[in-house]
Design a protein around this motif. Structure first.
Motif, short mmCIF file in Angstrom:
data_model
loop_
_atom_site.label_atom_id
_atom_site.label_comp_id
_atom_site.label_asym_id
_atom_site.label_seq_id
_atom_site.Cartn_x
_atom_site.Cartn_y
_atom_site.Cartn_z
N PRO A 59 1.02 -1.31 0.40
CA PRO A 59 0.16 -0.14 -0.25
C PRO A 59 1.15 1.58 0.22
O PRO A 59 1.84 1.02 0.78
CB PRO A 59 -0.64 0.06 1.14
N LEU A 60 0.47 2.26 -0.24
CA LEU A 60 0.91 3.89 -0.53
C LEU A 60 1.09 4.26 0.62
O LEU A 60 2.14 4.44 1.39
CB LEU A 60 0.01 4.69 -1.84
N TYR A 61 0.14 3.76 2.03
CA TYR A 61 -0.07 4.67 2.70
C TYR A 61 -1.23 3.55 3.69
O TYR A 61 -1.82 3.14 3.52
CB TYR A 61 -1.19 5.92 2.82
N GLU A 62 -0.46 3.74 4.85
CA GLU A 62 -0.91 2.45 5.89
C GLU A 62 -1.24 2.90 6.87
O GLU A 62 -0.47 3.80 7.72
CB GLU A 62 0.08 1.14 5.80
N PRO A 63 -3.01 3.70 6.98
CA PRO A 63 -3.48 3.88 8.42
C PRO A 63 -2.70 3.85 9.50
O PRO A 63 -3.03 2.25 9.56
CB PRO A 63 -4.56 3.77 8.10
N PRO A 64 -2.65 4.52 10.39
CA PRO A 64 -1.60 3.78 11.50
C PRO A 64 -3.29 2.55 12.46
O PRO A 64 -3.13 2.37 13.55
CB PRO A 64 -1.47 5.14 12.52
#
Length: 121
Positions: A59-64
């Motif tokens: 993934p480009l961004y992995e939410p915390p």
């Protein structure tokens, strides 16, 4: 009650039943997270069947946290619904405007002298 009102009421009852029945029947009580998304369930199934599987992409961004991921998903759904509602509203408004213009043109052609003219000062 009109036919459309009956259909709308029936659809509302069906949607409510689909939302409440899984909870009322206790479906998924034996699972740790019973109502996870399809992505999570697919990932679990792949990991069980093929433990040496390597994903092709990351993934480009992995939410915390899961809450932030859920909020971002909800925001995406709301924006998509807004865009669709705007598009359909715009189409309906244009169609109604065209129908009104045709009706006014037909009324002006057929009975031009029958309506009193109002002048603005």
């Amino acid at each position: 009650m009109s036919r459309n009102a009956k259909i709308n009421a029936l659809l509302l009852v069906i949607v409510a039943a689909l939302a409440v029945l899984p909870l009322a029947l206790g479906l998924g009580d034996d699972k740790e997270e019973p109502f996870t998304g399809a992505d999570g369930q697919a990932e679990t199934a792949i990991a069980e069947d093929h433990p040496d599987y390597e994903p092709w992409f990351s993934p480009l961004y992995e939410p915390p946290s899961g809450e932030i991921e859920s909020a971002l998903f909800s925001l995406q759904a709301a924006l998509g619904a807004g865009v669709l509602a705007y598009y359909f509203g715009l189409r309906k408004g244009r169609r109604q405007g065209a129908e009104r213009a045709l009706a006014e043109a037909a009324g002006a052609d057929g009975a031009e002298g029958s309506r009193p003219r109002t002048e603005q000062v």
